[in-house]
Design a protein around this motif. Structure first.
Motif, PDB file in Angstrom:
ATOM      1  N   UNK A 232       0.843  -1.204   0.000  1.00  0.00           N
ATOM      2  CA  UNK A 232       0.000   0.000   0.000  1.00  0.00           C
ATOM      3  C   UNK A 232       0.877   1.252   0.000  1.00  0.00           C
ATOM      4  N   UNK A 233       1.949   1.228   0.801  1.00  0.00           N
ATOM      5  CA  UNK A 233       2.898   2.355   0.867  1.00  0.00           C
ATOM      6  C   UNK A 233       3.560   2.578  -0.491  1.00  0.00           C
ATOM      7  N   UNK A 234       3.949   1.486  -1.144  1.00  0.00           N
ATOM      8  CA  UNK A 234       4.601   1.589  -2.458  1.00  0.00           C
ATOM      9  C   UNK A 234       3.694   2.255  -3.492  1.00  0.00           C
ATOM     10  N   UNK A 235       2.448   1.882  -3.493  1.00  0.00           N
ATOM     11  CA  UNK A 235       1.525   2.391  -4.509  1.00  0.00           C
ATOM     12  C   UNK A 235       1.245   3.884  -4.341  1.00  0.00           C
ATOM     13  N   UNK A 236       1.419   4.381  -3.118  1.00  0.00           N
ATOM     14  CA  UNK A 236       1.095   5.786  -2.841  1.00  0.00           C
ATOM     15  C   UNK A 236       2.280   6.514  -2.218  1.00  0.00           C
ATOM     16  N   UNK A 237       3.479   6.082  -2.549  1.00  0.00           N
ATOM     17  CA  UNK A 237       4.664   6.597  -1.868  1.00  0.00           C
ATOM     18  C   UNK A 237       4.831   8.102  -2.042  1.00  0.00           C
ATOM     19  N   UNK A 238       4.490   8.641  -3.206  1.00  0.00           N
ATOM     20  CA  UNK A 238       4.621  10.083  -3.427  1.00  0.00           C
ATOM     21  C   UNK A 238       3.773  10.884  -2.460  1.00  0.00           C
ATOM     22  N   UNK A 239       2.522  10.450  -2.263  1.00  0.00           N
ATOM     23  CA  UNK A 239       1.626  11.135  -1.328  1.00  0.00           C
ATOM     24  C   UNK A 239       2.150  11.023   0.102  1.00  0.00           C
ATOM     25  N   UNK A 240       2.585   9.823   0.482  1.00  0.00           N
ATOM     26  CA  UNK A 240       3.098   9.613   1.829  1.00  0.00           C
ATOM     27  C   UNK A 240       4.279  10.531   2.122  1.00  0.00           C
ATOM     28  N   UNK A 241       5.232  10.579   1.198  1.00  0.00           N
ATOM     29  CA  UNK A 241       6.445  11.361   1.405  1.00  0.00           C
ATOM     30  C   UNK A 241       6.130  12.851   1.466  1.00  0.00           C
ATOM     31  N   UNK A 242       5.268  13.322   0.584  1.00  0.00           N
ATOM     32  CA  UNK A 242       4.918  14.747   0.574  1.00  0.00           C
ATOM     33  C   UNK A 242       4.233  15.154   1.878  1.00  0.00           C
ATOM     34  N   UNK A 243       3.290  14.340   2.330  1.00  0.00           N
ATOM     35  CA  UNK A 243       2.579  14.647   3.578  1.00  0.00           C
ATOM     36  C   UNK A 243       3.534  14.568   4.762  1.00  0.00           C
ATOM     37  N   UNK A 244       4.404  13.549   4.782  1.00  0.00           N
ATOM     38  CA  UNK A 244       5.351  13.392   5.884  1.00  0.00           C
ATOM     39  C   UNK A 244       6.301  14.583   5.964  1.00  0.00           C
ATOM     40  N   UNK A 245       6.795  15.037   4.813  1.00  0.00           N
ATOM     41  CA  UNK A 245       7.684  16.198   4.798  1.00  0.00           C
ATOM     42  C   UNK A 245       6.970  17.434   5.328  1.00  0.00           C
ATOM     43  N   UNK A 246       5.692  17.590   4.956  1.00  0.00           N
ATOM     44  CA  UNK A 246       4.911  18.721   5.453  1.00  0.00           C
ATOM     45  C   UNK A 246       4.699  18.660   6.952  1.00  0.00           C
ATOM     46  N   UNK A 247       4.379  17.470   7.457  1.00  0.00           N
ATOM     47  CA  UNK A 247       4.157  17.297   8.895  1.00  0.00           C
ATOM     48  C   UNK A 247       5.422  17.622   9.682  1.00  0.00           C
ATOM     49  N   UNK A 248       6.566  17.127   9.237  1.00  0.00           N
ATOM     50  CA  UNK A 248       7.815  17.369   9.957  1.00  0.00           C
ATOM     51  C   UNK A 248       8.231  18.834   9.880  1.00  0.00           C
ATOM     52  N   UNK A 249       7.909  19.497   8.778  1.00  0.00           N
ATOM     53  CA  UNK A 249       8.207  20.933   8.658  1.00  0.00           C
ATOM     54  C   UNK A 249       7.381  21.732   9.666  1.00  0.00           C
ATOM     55  N   UNK A 250       6.090  21.422   9.746  1.00  0.00           N
ATOM     56  CA  UNK A 250       5.223  22.109  10.706  1.00  0.00           C
ATOM     57  C   UNK A 250       5.635  21.773  12.138  1.00  0.00           C
ATOM     58  N   UNK A 251       6.096  20.538  12.341  1.00  0.00           N
ATOM     59  CA  UNK A 251       6.465  20.084  13.680  1.00  0.00           C
ATOM     60  C   UNK A 251       7.599  20.911  14.285  1.00  0.00           C
ATOM     61  N   UNK A 252       8.433  21.516  13.438  1.00  0.00           N
ATOM     62  CA  UNK A 252       9.502  22.363  13.951  1.00  0.00           C
ATOM     63  C   UNK A 252       8.947  23.600  14.654  1.00  0.00           C
ATOM     64  N   UNK A 253       7.784  24.087  14.196  1.00  0.00           N
ATOM     65  CA  UNK A 253       7.193  25.299  14.760  1.00  0.00           C
ATOM     66  C   UNK A 253       6.091  24.981  15.763  1.00  0.00           C
ATOM     67  N   UNK A 254       5.259  24.011  15.416  1.00  0.00           N
ATOM     68  CA  UNK A 254       4.140  23.619  16.275  1.00  0.00           C
ATOM     69  C   UNK A 254       4.182  22.098  16.447  1.00  0.00           C
ATOM     70  N   UNK A 255       4.554  21.626  17.625  1.00  0.00           N
ATOM     71  CA  UNK A 255       4.699  20.182  17.827  1.00  0.00           C
ATOM     72  C   UNK A 255       3.437  19.406  17.457  1.00  0.00           C
ATOM     73  N   UNK A 256       3.640  18.336  16.706  1.00  0.00           N
ATOM     74  CA  UNK A 256       2.551  17.441  16.304  1.00  0.00           C
ATOM     75  C   UNK A 256       2.901  16.033  16.790  1.00  0.00           C
ATOM     76  N   UNK A 257       2.834  15.794  18.100  1.00  0.00           N
ATOM     77  CA  UNK A 257       3.331  14.526  18.657  1.00  0.00           C
ATOM     78  C   UNK A 257       2.625  13.292  18.134  1.00  0.00           C
ATOM     79  N   UNK A 258       1.358  13.422  17.747  1.00  0.00           N
ATOM     80  CA  UNK A 258       0.634  12.247  17.264  1.00  0.00           C
ATOM     81  C   UNK A 258       1.077  11.863  15.851  1.00  0.00           C
ATOM     82  N   UNK A 259       1.512  12.844  15.073  1.00  0.00           N
ATOM     83  CA  UNK A 259       1.865  12.588  13.676  1.00  0.00           C
ATOM     84  C   UNK A 259       3.366  12.438  13.452  1.00  0.00           C
ATOM     85  N   UNK A 260       4.173  13.038  14.321  1.00  0.00           N
ATOM     86  CA  UNK A 260       5.621  13.072  14.076  1.00  0.00           C
ATOM     87  C   UNK A 260       6.259  11.691  13.951  1.00  0.00           C
ATOM     88  N   UNK A 261       5.959  10.705  14.826  1.00  0.00           N
ATOM     89  CA  UNK A 261       6.610   9.401  14.674  1.00  0.00           C
ATOM     90  C   UNK A 261       6.333   8.738  13.326  1.00  0.00           C
TER      91      UNK A 261
END
Length: 363
Positions: A232-261
């Motif tokens: 499932x991850x392979x088929x949608x890897x582009x979406x996963x990576x883009x969202x993950x990069x966005x979450x980690x970028x926001x996490x630097x300013x506003x902690x997102x503990x549920x999503x960061x791991x």
């Protein structure tokens, strides 16, 4: 959902050996800066994060160790593989420090080999290094007297090894995804609760509790989720990576503990499983040696007092000695305890004979 076959392309050719080496070196560089206190090296702590590197290690373990258990023929086989991989080098480092550091101790011989020495030996050999992190008279003039402050994560790793059989049993008995998500959320909730309590009480005790297994389990579980749902991850890897990069970028300013791991796990496993960079396990896996050796070697260099005016020479010496030590540890200790079915045995055979040997991901 069926498990991935062993000949799945992502499991045969991956970057886990390279990734773990880079993470171990990141921890080494940060500890060199922090333990030395040299102003010239403080930028390393700003660019690199030992905490994130350790979390990434846990993600990789969650993926590979769950796979190891799922591929093992029995609990005995799984336990044997885990002990062979982690304990011989760990035992060697603890014994070398306990016996060898008498040479730099500021205490008389009879005071060094005392009850505190025995306590150090017993605590560290059983992964309870927090009970006795220092040796009598050793590194007392350093900024930190601990012999090997990096070993605290090995306790968490071993506890996860012990939890995996129970975890997999639950996953086989109940619906897989709800169980994984429940454990993930409970782990995040525990870590957040301990962090809040620590902030209100000013107690470092609760901060340390947040760093222990219940609080770190979310990273292991994130890796396990991506193992079980890799197609499932392979088929949608582009979406996963883009969202993950966005979450980690926001996490630097506003902690997102549920999503960061999970976001971190997504990027770590994207690097580990995609964009194959070559067989870095051809000559062995030096990452574990780097991780468990770098701290006492850094402490030894600082103890000499030779590098006060030469911070970059100190850093070069620390990295060089750590790499040499890791290579020796691999060849003299670690690989001698591996099973013949090990990924590294096959990789070594390929390197020596030139005959391709197809192996699954490192276990």
């Amino acid at each position: 959902m069926d498990l991935l076959p062993l000949d799945h392309p992502r499991l045969k050719e991956n970057n886990f050996d390279l990734l773990r080496l880079l993470l171990a070196m990141a921890v080494c560089l940060v500890h060199a800066a922090e333990l030395s206190g040299f102003a010239a090296l403080q930028s390393l702590s700003g660019v690199l994060s030992a905490q994130v590197a350790v979390q990434a290690f846990f993600v990789v373990s969650g993926f590979l160790i769950v796979m190891s258990y799922e591929r093992s023929s029995s609990l005995t086989s799984y336990t044997s593989k885990r002990l062979r991989r982690i304990y011989p080098a760990y035992f060697t480092v603890v014994i070398l420090c306990a016996l060898g550091l008498v040479l730099v101790s500021q205490r008389p011989l009879q005071e060094y080999f005392s009850l505190a020495w025995l306590k150090y030996l017993a605590a560290n050999l059983s992964f309870l290094n927090f009970l006795q992190p220092s040796l009598p008279g050793v590194f007392e003039s350093n900024r930190l007297a601990a012999v090997n402050g990096a070993l605290w994560t090995l306790k968490i790793e071993v506890m996860f090894y012990a939890v995996v059989p129970i975890l997999v049993y639950c996953l086989r008995r109940f619906r897989r995804l709800p169980v994984l998500l429940l454990i993930y959320c409970l782990s995040v909730a525990y870590a957040e609760l301990m962090t809040i309590v620590a902030a209100h009480t000013g107690g470092g005790f609760y901060e340390r509790l947040a760093r222990q297994l219940p609080g770190q389990l979310s990273y292991f579980i994130a890796g396990a989720i991506l193992f079980y749902y890799l197609p499932f991850f392979e088929r949608r890897v582009g979406y996963f990576v883009a969202i993950a990069a966005g979450v980690l970028s926001v996490n630097f300013l506003f902690p997102l503990p549920l999503l960061q791991p999970f976001a971190l796990a997504t990027l770590v496993l994207f690097f580990g499983l995609f964009l194959y960079a070559g067989n870095f396990g051809k000559y062995g896996d030096f990452s574990y040696g780097v991780y468990i050796l770098h701290f006492p070697l850094i402490q030894l260099l600082l103890n000499t007092g030779w590098f006060i005016e030469r911070p970059w020479f100190f850093l070069l010496s620390a990295v060089s000695l750590t790499l040499v030590g890791a290579i020796l540890m691999w060849n003299l200790v670690e690989k001698r305890f591996l099973l013949r079915s090990s990924h590294y045995v096959g990789a070594t055979t390929q390197a020596e004979t030139g005959t391709p040997v197809k192996q699954p991901a490192s276990l």
